[in-house]
Design a protein around this motif. Structure first.
Motif, mmCIF file in Angstrom:
data_model
loop_
_atom_site.group_PDB
_atom_site.id
_atom_site.type_symbol
_atom_site.label_atom_id
_atom_site.label_comp_id
_atom_site.label_asym_id
_atom_site.label_seq_id
_atom_site.Cartn_x
_atom_site.Cartn_y
_atom_site.Cartn_z
ATOM 1 N N ARG A 125 -5.487 -9.100 -24.687
ATOM 2 C CA ARG A 125 -5.921 -9.711 -23.430
ATOM 3 C C ARG A 125 -4.897 -10.734 -22.950
ATOM 4 O O ARG A 125 -4.581 -10.812 -21.767
ATOM 5 C CB ARG A 125 -7.301 -10.362 -23.610
ATOM 6 C CG ARG A 125 -7.968 -10.709 -22.278
ATOM 7 C CD ARG A 125 -9.411 -11.207 -22.466
ATOM 8 N NE ARG A 125 -10.219 -10.273 -23.228
ATOM 9 C CZ ARG A 125 -10.860 -10.566 -24.366
ATOM 10 N NH1 ARG A 125 -10.786 -11.782 -24.882
ATOM 11 N NH2 ARG A 125 -11.565 -9.659 -24.990
ATOM 12 N N GLY A 126 -4.322 -11.490 -23.885
ATOM 13 C CA GLY A 126 -3.314 -12.492 -23.547
ATOM 14 C C GLY A 126 -2.105 -11.875 -22.853
ATOM 15 O O GLY A 126 -1.430 -12.539 -22.062
ATOM 16 N N GLN A 172 -5.007 -3.824 -22.953
ATOM 17 C CA GLN A 172 -6.305 -3.581 -23.579
ATOM 18 C C GLN A 172 -6.087 -3.076 -24.987
ATOM 19 O O GLN A 172 -5.145 -2.328 -25.231
ATOM 20 C CB GLN A 172 -7.074 -2.542 -22.775
ATOM 21 C CG GLN A 172 -7.559 -3.086 -21.436
ATOM 22 C CD GLN A 172 -8.712 -2.264 -20.916
ATOM 23 O OE1 GLN A 172 -8.684 -1.057 -21.031
ATOM 24 N NE2 GLN A 172 -9.702 -2.926 -20.345
ATOM 25 N N THR A 183 -7.959 -7.978 -30.213
ATOM 26 C CA THR A 183 -8.376 -7.790 -28.812
ATOM 27 C C THR A 183 -7.985 -9.003 -27.974
ATOM 28 O O THR A 183 -7.600 -8.856 -26.807
ATOM 29 C CB THR A 183 -9.899 -7.514 -28.707
ATOM 30 O OG1 THR A 183 -10.605 -8.463 -29.486
ATOM 31 C CG2 THR A 183 -10.262 -6.140 -29.194
ATOM 32 N N ASP A 184 -8.022 -10.199 -28.562
ATOM 33 C CA ASP A 184 -7.610 -11.400 -27.819
ATOM 34 C C ASP A 184 -6.103 -11.407 -27.545
ATOM 35 O O ASP A 184 -5.660 -11.830 -26.477
ATOM 36 C CB ASP A 184 -8.006 -12.674 -28.578
ATOM 37 C CG ASP A 184 -9.501 -12.982 -28.447
ATOM 38 O OD1 ASP A 184 -10.203 -12.230 -27.732
ATOM 39 O OD2 ASP A 184 -9.958 -13.962 -29.068
ATOM 40 N N ARG A 202 -11.491 -9.456 -33.415
ATOM 41 C CA ARG A 202 -11.373 -10.421 -32.323
ATOM 42 C C ARG A 202 -9.912 -10.809 -32.085
ATOM 43 O O ARG A 202 -9.454 -10.902 -30.941
ATOM 44 C CB ARG A 202 -12.204 -11.678 -32.648
ATOM 45 C CG ARG A 202 -12.448 -12.543 -31.419
ATOM 46 C CD ARG A 202 -13.323 -13.731 -31.749
ATOM 47 N NE ARG A 202 -12.630 -14.673 -32.609
ATOM 48 C CZ ARG A 202 -13.225 -15.423 -33.547
ATOM 49 N NH1 ARG A 202 -14.516 -15.323 -33.759
ATOM 50 N NH2 ARG A 202 -12.527 -16.264 -34.272
ATOM 51 N N LEU A 203 -9.162 -11.006 -33.168
ATOM 52 C CA LEU A 203 -7.763 -11.409 -33.045
ATOM 53 C C LEU A 203 -6.958 -10.377 -32.251
ATOM 54 O O LEU A 203 -6.237 -10.734 -31.306
ATOM 55 C CB LEU A 203 -7.154 -11.594 -34.444
ATOM 56 C CG LEU A 203 -5.681 -12.008 -34.470
ATOM 57 C CD1 LEU A 203 -5.513 -13.427 -33.950
ATOM 58 C CD2 LEU A 203 -5.123 -11.904 -35.892
ATOM 59 N N GLU A 259 -13.241 -11.254 -37.541
ATOM 60 C CA GLU A 259 -12.077 -11.999 -37.043
ATOM 61 C C GLU A 259 -10.870 -11.102 -36.769
ATOM 62 O O GLU A 259 -10.089 -11.380 -35.848
ATOM 63 C CB GLU A 259 -11.712 -13.121 -38.021
ATOM 64 C CG GLU A 259 -12.824 -14.177 -38.083
ATOM 65 C CD GLU A 259 -12.324 -15.543 -38.540
ATOM 66 O OE1 GLU A 259 -11.094 -15.783 -38.508
ATOM 67 O OE2 GLU A 259 -13.180 -16.357 -38.922
#
Ligand SMILES: [Zn+2]
Ligand SMILES: [Zn+2]
Length: 402
Positions: free
Chosen positions: A286-287, A291, A282-283, A279-280, A276
């Motif tokens: 992306r938002g 990168q 990298t997300d 993922r947090l 998690e």
């Protein structure tokens, strides 16, 4: 023959001498040639099968008992820390920038003491004892190297149990032992994040892709992850201890970089925070149209005591020293230990021993890893006694701890 405790008391001065010699000449990491020589000197003449490490300066010694039975492993770590000692002790480190501030000098001496005490009982010993003298506990994964080099198979059969004693210069009451079933210490991993944008003039941020606000948001979002996604009773700790970006006020940099330590107390929580957290971040990147590369680097796993072995060790403390010497260990410690690699494969227990010198208050004394941390020599005989007693009692119990 007297009791193990009597025998330990009889060699207490020798153990203190050995400990002081190790303390005065501390070494860091996996290669500890002087410390290895001192261990070999202390074991000289004992009826042990000694093998030396190849990738590290470890010493594995096997005592073969005169009667058949299983094997038990006892471990002592040998390495020091990159700290300049400020204790003022007469046996203080003679090496600037290196200090035995975690008490591993005591562990080495205790284990040598246990080897001597048990060697004197070789004929009656119902099984074998593996003495694991281990370099590189402080972040170098020495236990893993020793496992790879076969320490767990040194006596032939896998040990039925493994034990280690760790001293504390503070927090634990004078000469108090403490252990607990289940998680004893945390897993310690590293989250390494680089946020990549595109630099430019700080006066016109809309023409750049600024990595700094996104990286800042990641730091706070990681704290929210801890409180919103993890059970308070199976906690994780995430601390960003390093954060770097940019060179001056009027330049937007290309990159921001940060490092976090991630602590967890169960394999399940560890697996989840590993997935998690990556993922947090990298997300979030992306938002913002950026990168991020996020690497999760596994360190030491959770140190998990076997419930039966922890109870067995507590009972041994109560039998040998009295119930009053047992302090409850209510929570696991957020530090980490590479004895965890041994306990992943062999049921066992990690036991703390309060070594705060008399006259100092454990609540306020300098803790392990402090430049002025002081450990009481009185812990040496007690630690050697407990290690030897655990081996004797566990071998006598054969298949199951009782
Ligand atoms: Zn340490
Ligand atoms: Zn330590």
């Amino acid at each position: 023959m007297g009791t193990v405790r009597d025998d330990a008391a009889a060699i207490a001065a020798d153990l203190a001498g050995l400990r002081h010699r190790i303390h005065r000449e501390p070494e860091i990491g996996l290669d500890l040639p002087q410390t290895q020589q001192k261990v070999l000197g202390a074991l000289d003449g004992l009826p042990l099968e000694v093998t030396l490490g190849r990738a590290l300066s470890s010493v594995t010694a096997v005592l073969r008992g005169g009667r058949p039975g299983p094997a038990v492993l006892l471990r002592g770590d040998m390495d020091a820390l990159p700290i300049t000692e400020r204790t003022g002790l007469d046996y203080a480190s003679a090496v600037t920038g290196v200090m035995h501030a975690c008490g591993h000098d005591l562990h080495t001496a205790m284990l040598a003491g246990a080897a001597r005490i048990l060697s004197a009982r070789q004929r009656e010993l119902p099984g074998n004892v593996i003495f694991m003298f281990q370099p590189g506990e402080e972040g170098h994964g020495g236990a893993k190297y020793m496992i790879d080099e076969g320490v767990l198979d040194a006596a032939g059969d896998r040990p039925v149990a493994a034990y280690a004693v760790h001293v504390a210069s503070a927090q634990y009451g004078h000469a108090q032992f403490a252990t607990r079933p289940g998680p004893m210490m945390a897993a310690a991993d590293v989250l390494d994040v680089t946020v990549r944008g595109h630099g430019g003039h700080a006066s016109m941020p809309h023409l750049s892709a600024d990595p700094i606000p996104a990286a800042c948001e990641m730091v706070t979002a990681l704290q929210t992850l801890v409180t919103r996604r993890f059970d308070v009773f199976d906690p994780v700790v995430v601390t960003v201890g390093s954060f770097h970006a940019g060179t001056t006020d009027n330049v937007i940099p290309d990159e921001a970089h940060f490092l976090a330590t991630v602590r967890s107390f169960s394999a399940a929580a560890r697996d989840r925070v590993r997935a998690e957290s990556v993922r947090l971040v990298t997300d979030i990147a992306r938002g913002y149209g950026l990168q991020a590369s996020a690497e999760y680097l596994d360190g030491y796993p959770v140190t998990v005591n076997d419930a039966a072995e922890a109870a067995f060790a507590s009972q041994a403390v109560a039998d040998v020293f009295g119930r009053g010497r047992l302090q409850p260990e209510e929570h696991p410690m957020p530090g980490a230990e590479d004895f965890s690699f041994v306990l992943e494969q062999v049921p066992g227990a990690f036991i703390m021993l309060g070594a705060c010198p008399a006259g100092l208050d454990p609540a306020t004394a300098p803790d392990n890893h402090a430049a002025d941390a002081v450990f009481d020599d009185a812990a040496l005989a007690d630690g050697a006694t407990l290690l030897a007693e655990l081996a004797l009692r566990r071998l006598a119990a054969q298949g199951q701890p009782s």
